[in-house]
Design a protein around this motif. Structure first.
Motif, PDB file in Angstrom:
ATOM      1  N   LEU A  25      35.181 -32.581  12.899  1.00  0.00           N
ATOM      2  CA  LEU A  25      34.963 -31.177  12.524  1.00  0.00           C
ATOM      3  C   LEU A  25      36.020 -30.343  13.222  1.00  0.00           C
ATOM      4  CD1 LEU A  25      31.061 -30.895  12.725  1.00  0.00           C
ATOM      5  CD2 LEU A  25      32.503 -31.656  10.815  1.00  0.00           C
ATOM      6  N   GLU A  26      36.898 -29.713  12.459  1.00  0.00           N
ATOM      7  CA  GLU A  26      38.082 -29.118  13.074  1.00  0.00           C
ATOM      8  C   GLU A  26      38.337 -27.655  12.726  1.00  0.00           C
ATOM      9  OE1 GLU A  26      40.500 -33.332  13.525  1.00  0.00           O
ATOM     10  OE2 GLU A  26      41.362 -31.749  12.279  1.00  0.00           O
ATOM     11  N   GLY A  27      37.601 -27.058  11.830  1.00  0.00           N
ATOM     12  CA  GLY A  27      37.855 -25.671  11.484  1.00  0.00           C
ATOM     13  C   GLY A  27      36.759 -24.761  11.986  1.00  0.00           C
ATOM     14  N   ASP A  28      37.038 -23.447  11.978  1.00  0.00           N
ATOM     15  CA  ASP A  28      35.986 -22.488  12.284  1.00  0.00           C
ATOM     16  C   ASP A  28      34.873 -22.655  11.265  1.00  0.00           C
ATOM     17  OD1 ASP A  28      37.522 -21.491  14.332  1.00  0.00           O
ATOM     18  OD2 ASP A  28      38.365 -19.842  13.144  1.00  0.00           O
ATOM     19  N   ASP A  29      33.637 -22.686  11.737  1.00  0.00           N
ATOM     20  CA  ASP A  29      32.470 -22.877  10.876  1.00  0.00           C
ATOM     21  C   ASP A  29      32.448 -24.258  10.232  1.00  0.00           C
ATOM     22  OD1 ASP A  29      30.021 -21.885   9.953  1.00  0.00           O
ATOM     23  OD2 ASP A  29      30.866 -21.229   8.041  1.00  0.00           O
ATOM     24  N   ALA A  30      33.148 -25.216  10.824  1.00  0.00           N
ATOM     25  CA  ALA A  30      33.138 -26.580  10.295  1.00  0.00           C
ATOM     26  C   ALA A  30      31.729 -27.163  10.389  1.00  0.00           C
ATOM     27  CB  ALA A  30      34.112 -27.455  11.073  1.00  0.00           C
ATOM     28  N   ALA A  31      31.362 -27.958   9.393  1.00  0.00           N
ATOM     29  CA  ALA A  31      30.020 -28.537   9.348  1.00  0.00           C
ATOM     30  C   ALA A  31      30.043 -29.828   8.551  1.00  0.00           C
ATOM     31  CB  ALA A  31      29.027 -27.551   8.722  1.00  0.00           C
ATOM     32  N   VAL A  32      29.004 -30.609   8.738  1.00  0.00           N
ATOM     33  CA  VAL A  32      28.822 -31.839   7.980  1.00  0.00           C
ATOM     34  C   VAL A  32      28.035 -31.514   6.716  1.00  0.00           C
ATOM     35  CG1 VAL A  32      27.815 -34.149   7.977  1.00  0.00           C
ATOM     36  CG2 VAL A  32      28.819 -33.225  10.069  1.00  0.00           C
ATOM     37  N   LEU A  33      28.573 -31.877   5.581  1.00  0.00           N
ATOM     38  CA  LEU A  33      27.829 -31.707   4.345  1.00  0.00           C
ATOM     39  C   LEU A  33      26.638 -32.653   4.369  1.00  0.00           C
ATOM     40  CD1 LEU A  33      29.164 -31.304   0.766  1.00  0.00           C
ATOM     41  CD2 LEU A  33      27.479 -33.082   1.237  1.00  0.00           C
ATOM     42  N   GLY A  34      25.463 -32.097   4.150  1.00  0.00           N
ATOM     43  CA  GLY A  34      24.248 -32.909   4.167  1.00  0.00           C
ATOM     44  C   GLY A  34      23.541 -32.855   2.831  1.00  0.00           C
ATOM     45  N   GLY A  35      22.848 -33.895   2.520  1.00  0.00           N
ATOM     46  CA  GLY A  35      22.091 -33.969   1.273  1.00  0.00           C
ATOM     47  C   GLY A  35      20.985 -34.984   1.415  1.00  0.00           C
ATOM     48  N   GLY A  36      20.571 -35.529   0.298  1.00  0.00           N
ATOM     49  CA  GLY A  36      19.513 -36.509   0.378  1.00  0.00           C
ATOM     50  C   GLY A  36      18.981 -36.885  -0.985  1.00  0.00           C
ATOM     51  N   THR A  37      17.827 -37.521  -0.966  1.00  0.00           N
ATOM     52  CA  THR A  37      17.219 -38.068  -2.178  1.00  0.00           C
ATOM     53  C   THR A  37      15.787 -37.584  -2.316  1.00  0.00           C
ATOM     54  OG1 THR A  37      18.577 -40.060  -1.963  1.00  0.00           O
ATOM     55  CG2 THR A  37      16.670 -40.202  -3.414  1.00  0.00           C
ATOM     56  N   LEU A  38      15.432 -37.199  -3.541  1.00  0.00           N
ATOM     57  CA  LEU A  38      14.070 -36.791  -3.870  1.00  0.00           C
ATOM     58  C   LEU A  38      13.425 -37.842  -4.757  1.00  0.00           C
ATOM     59  CD1 LEU A  38      14.884 -33.124  -4.953  1.00  0.00           C
ATOM     60  CD2 LEU A  38      13.718 -33.761  -2.827  1.00  0.00           C
ATOM     61  N   ALA A  39      12.148 -38.083  -4.547  1.00  0.00           N
ATOM     62  CA  ALA A  39      11.357 -38.884  -5.476  1.00  0.00           C
ATOM     63  C   ALA A  39      10.629 -37.927  -6.403  1.00  0.00           C
ATOM     64  CB  ALA A  39      10.364 -39.767  -4.732  1.00  0.00           C
ATOM     65  N   ALA A  40      10.779 -38.142  -7.698  1.00  0.00           N
ATOM     66  CA  ALA A  40      10.184 -37.262  -8.694  1.00  0.00           C
ATOM     67  C   ALA A  40       9.387 -38.082  -9.692  1.00  0.00           C
ATOM     68  CB  ALA A  40      11.270 -36.465  -9.416  1.00  0.00           C
ATOM     69  N   VAL A  41       8.542 -37.385 -10.449  1.00  0.00           N
ATOM     70  CA  VAL A  41       7.691 -38.023 -11.449  1.00  0.00           C
ATOM     71  C   VAL A  41       8.023 -37.450 -12.817  1.00  0.00           C
ATOM     72  CG1 VAL A  41       5.309 -38.398 -12.205  1.00  0.00           C
ATOM     73  CG2 VAL A  41       5.863 -38.403  -9.768  1.00  0.00           C
ATOM     74  N   SER A  42       8.101 -38.317 -13.800  1.00  0.00           N
ATOM     75  CA  SER A  42       8.459 -37.899 -15.146  1.00  0.00           C
ATOM     76  C   SER A  42       7.477 -36.877 -15.694  1.00  0.00           C
ATOM     77  CB  SER A  42       8.491 -39.116 -16.076  1.00  0.00           C
ATOM     78  OG  SER A  42       8.621 -38.713 -17.430  1.00  0.00           O
ATOM     79  N   ALA A  43       8.016 -35.853 -16.353  1.00  0.00           N
ATOM     80  CA  ALA A  43       7.164 -34.852 -16.990  1.00  0.00           C
ATOM     81  C   ALA A  43       6.384 -35.442 -18.159  1.00  0.00           C
ATOM     82  CB  ALA A  43       8.020 -33.684 -17.485  1.00  0.00           C
ATOM     83  N   LYS A  44       6.802 -36.606 -18.634  1.00  0.00           N
ATOM     84  CA  LYS A  44       6.115 -37.244 -19.757  1.00  0.00           C
ATOM     85  C   LYS A  44       4.934 -38.101 -19.312  1.00  0.00           C
ATOM     86  CE  LYS A  44      10.310 -37.341 -22.588  1.00  0.00           C
ATOM     87  NZ  LYS A  44      11.255 -38.177 -23.368  1.00  0.00           N
ATOM     88  N   ALA A  45       4.788 -38.288 -18.020  1.00  0.00           N
ATOM     89  CA  ALA A  45       3.686 -39.116 -17.516  1.00  0.00           C
ATOM     90  C   ALA A  45       2.346 -38.418 -17.744  1.00  0.00           C
ATOM     91  CB  ALA A  45       3.888 -39.390 -16.033  1.00  0.00           C
ATOM     92  N   THR A  46       1.332 -39.190 -18.090  1.00  0.00           N
ATOM     93  CA  THR A  46      -0.011 -38.648 -18.259  1.00  0.00           C
ATOM     94  C   THR A  46      -0.588 -38.287 -16.891  1.00  0.00           C
ATOM     95  OG1 THR A  46      -1.124 -40.778 -18.024  1.00  0.00           O
ATOM     96  CG2 THR A  46      -0.334 -40.185 -20.249  1.00  0.00           C
ATOM     97  N   PRO A  47      -1.671 -37.499 -16.861  1.00  0.00           N
ATOM     98  CA  PRO A  47      -2.280 -37.190 -15.559  1.00  0.00           C
ATOM     99  C   PRO A  47      -2.615 -38.432 -14.740  1.00  0.00           C
ATOM    100  CG  PRO A  47      -3.121 -35.687 -17.204  1.00  0.00           C
ATOM    101  CD  PRO A  47      -2.277 -36.695 -17.950  1.00  0.00           C
ATOM    102  N   ALA A  48      -3.164 -39.467 -15.389  1.00  0.00           N
ATOM    103  CA  ALA A  48      -3.504 -40.685 -14.652  1.00  0.00           C
ATOM    104  C   ALA A  48      -2.250 -41.367 -14.125  1.00  0.00           C
ATOM    105  CB  ALA A  48      -4.295 -41.638 -15.544  1.00  0.00           C
ATOM    106  N   GLU A  49      -1.173 -41.377 -14.936  1.00  0.00           N
ATOM    107  CA  GLU A  49       0.080 -41.978 -14.484  1.00  0.00           C
ATOM    108  C   GLU A  49       0.696 -41.169 -13.346  1.00  0.00           C
ATOM    109  OE1 GLU A  49       1.325 -43.888 -18.840  1.00  0.00           O
ATOM    110  OE2 GLU A  49       2.102 -41.923 -18.205  1.00  0.00           O
TER     111      GLU A  49
END
Length: 467
Positions: A316-340
C-alpha cells in the motif's frame, strides 16, 4: 462456464439449520416467517445446491460426507449437487434461463442488484432468526442487504486481495520465499528475476471475464485511488466514475513497463480467474493478484503442491491506499417454492455457516475434509470478527493440515491493512469495461492510456446512470 448438474447425486441434505422460513418468490411477496416455515417442516422436498465445478474426486467425497450428515438430520430433504461456478460473462444468461441451482453463490458486487430486481428470494425473515444474524461485520453484511437493511443473502466468505506466489519458483530464481516483495518496485524486480532465471511468467495479470478490471482496480486501490466516488445529492447519493485518474494511469503504466520493458508477464494476455489459477497451480506463474483465500481452490481444483504455495499482502503506497475487499454471498433462487426456500436456508446454515459459528460444525467440517486429504484451517478473512475466527481455529487446531507458516506474510499484516469495499454501482460493468483497456496495454506497446481511460470513464458513467 455454464453450470451443469452433477450426475443425479441425491445428496440428502446436511445437518440442521434453525427454524426455517423462507422468503417469498420474486414479485414483492412478504418473506416467510419462522412460523410459516415450521408448517412446512414435514414436507418432502428436493433442492439443487451449488458445488464448485472441477473439484478433485477427494473434494467431491468431502462434500458428500457433509451431505450424508445433513441427510441424517433432515430426512425430508434431498439435496442434488449441481456443478456451478459464478462467471461474470455468463451469470446473467444462466439467471434468466433458469439454469441456476436453488442455492447458489454470487460475489458481493452482485448482491444489491439482484435484491433490487427481486431476482433472488427474500429469505430475510428466516435469516433474522439465525442465532448469529446480528454478529456479522457490518460492511460484510451490507452486501446482501436491501435498501431497508433486510438481509436477503448470507455472506459466507470475505476476502482482502493478496499476492499469491510460487515458493519453488522463488527459490529457483534465487529469491527468499520467506521474504516476499514488500513494495511494488520489489514485485517488479522479483517478476523480472523469475522470468529471467526460470523461463516462467514472473507476474501474471487477469484480463478477461471482468477480472481485468477487477485486478486493475485492486492495484488502483493500493495506490490510493478508487473506481467511483459517492456524494450526497437530492433524493439519492450521486455516484461518479473516477477512472481517468492519475492512479489508474500509474497502474497501467506499471503493467506496461513489466510487459514491454521487463518481458516478465509471459505470453498469455487473456487470463481469467480459472486459467490464472490453473497455470499458477501448475507452476507456470511466479506471482499473481487475487483474493487472499484462494488456497483451497488452488489445491483442490488445480492440484497445486502445498509446499510451493505462498501468499503475502499487497503493498500500500499511496495516500488513502487500501486493500480492495469483497466476498461471496449465498442466495436462494426466486423460483424456489416456499418449502424449497425453507430447505435451502437450512442448507446454507448448515453447510456454509455451521463451520464458522459452532464447534460441532467446525469440527465436523474439518474431519470430513481431513478424511479426504482436503485443506483444513487455511487462513481467511472472517465474515464476523477476528475473535470469532480465532475461536474456530482453536476448535480445529488438532486437525489443521495446511502450512500455516507459509501464510505468515499475509496473516501477519492483513488485519492491520485498511479494507475498502468494491465500487458500489454497476460494479461488474465497470470491471467489464476495463478488461479491454488492460488487454490493450498488454498487447499494444503504443496503446494510448489517456484515451483508453477517458473513453472507459464515459462508458462506465453511462452504465452507472442507467443502473
Amino acid at each position: 462456464m455454464t453450470s451443469r448438474k452433477h450426475p443425479r447425486r441425491a445428496v440428502a441434505a446436511l445437518a440442521a439449520l434453525t427454524a426455517a422460513g423462507l422468503a417469498a418468490c420474486s414479485g414483492g411477496g412478504e418473506p416467510l416467517t419462522p412460523d410459516d416455515a415450521e408448517a412446512l417442516a414435514d414436507e418432502k422436498v428436493t433442492i439443487q445446491v451449488a458445488m464448485d465445478e472441477g473439484l478433485e474426486p477427494d473434494a467431491v467425497e468431502a462434500f458428500e460426507a457433509r451431505a450424508d450428515e445433513f441427510m441424517a438430520a433432515n430426512p425430508n430433504i434431498t439435496v442434488e449437487a449441481q456443478e456451478y461456478t459464478w462467471t461474470g460473462t455468463t451469470f446473467a444468461a444462466d439467471l434468466a434461463g433458469g439454469t441456476l441451482p436453488d442455492v447458489f453463490t454470487v460475489p458481493f458486487t452482485d448482491g444489491r442488484g439482484l435484491i433490487e430486481r427481486q431476482q433472488i428470494a427474500d429469505i430475510s425473515g428466516l435469516i433474522a432468526e439465525l442465532p448469529y444474524a446480528g454478529s456479522f461485520n457490518e460492511t460484510v453484511a451490507a452486501a446482501g442487504q436491501s435498501a431497508d437493511g433486510a438481509q436477503w443473502a448470507v455472506p459466507i466468505a470475505a476476502y482482502g486481495q493478496g499476492i499469491h506466489y510460487n515458493r519453488a519458483l522463488f527459490e529457483e530464481a534465487g529469491l527468499d520465499p520467506d521474504v516476499p516483495p514488500a513494495t511494488w518496485d520489489e514485485v517488479r524486480e522479483a517478476a523480472r528475476t523469475i522470468s529471467e532465471e526460470t523461463g516462467e511468467t514472473g507476474f501474471a495479470m487477469m484480463t478477461s471475464s471482468n477480472t481485468g478490471g477487477w485486478i486493475l482496480t485492486t492495484l488502483v486501490y493500493a495506490l490510493g485511488g478508487r473506481g467511483e466516488e459517492v456524494s450526497e445529492g437530492g433524493d439519492a447519493p450521486v455516484v461518479t466514475a473516477t477512472i481517468d485518474t492519475p492512479e489508474y494511469r500509474q497502474a497501467l503504466e506499471y503493467l506496461r513497463a513489466m510487459r514491454w520493458e521487463d518481458d516478465s508477464m509471459g505470453d498469455n494476455f487473456l487470463h481469467d480467474w480459472a486459467t490464472s489459477h490453473a497455470d499458477f497451480g501448475a507452476g507456470k506463474i511466479g506471482m499473481f493478484v487475487s483474493g487472499g483465500g484462494d488456497y483451497g481452490n488452488l489445491v483442490t481444483q488445480n492440484a497445486m503442491n502445498p509446499d510451493d504455495y505462498g501468499v503475502t499482502v499487497l503493498p500500500l503506497e499511496g495516500d488513502d491506499a487500501a486493500v480492495l475487499g469483497g466476498g461471496t454471498l449465498a442466495a436462494v433462487s426466486a423460483k424456489a417454492t416456499p418449502a424449497e426456500q425453507a430447505a435451502a436456508v437450512r442448507w446454507i446454515d448448515f453447510y456454509f455457516m455451521g463451520k464458522l459459528t459452532t464447534q460441532e460444525g467446525a469440527v465436523a467440517d474439518a474431519e470430513a475434509l481431513a478424511a479426504q486429504d482436503q485443506p483444513v484451517g487455511a487462513p481467511v478473512l472472517p465474515v464476523f470478527d477476528k475473535a470469532t475466527y480465532d475461536r474456530t481455529q482453536e476448535w480445529i487446531a488438532g486437525r489443521i493440515n495446511v502450512p500455516l507458516e507459509q501464510f505468515a506474510p499475509y496473516t501477519a499484516a492483513i488485519y492491520d491493512q485498511p479494507l475498502a469495499p468494491e465500487p458500489p454501482s454497476a460494479t461488474q460493468d465497470l470491471y467489464a469495461t476495463l478488461d479491454p483497456v488492460v488487454q490493450a496495454v498488454l498487447t499494444d506497446e503504443d496503446a494510448d492510456v489517456a484515451t483508453l481511460l477517458g473513453d472507459a470513464e464515459k462508458q462506465v458513467q453511462t452504465l452507472i446512470d442507467r443502473s
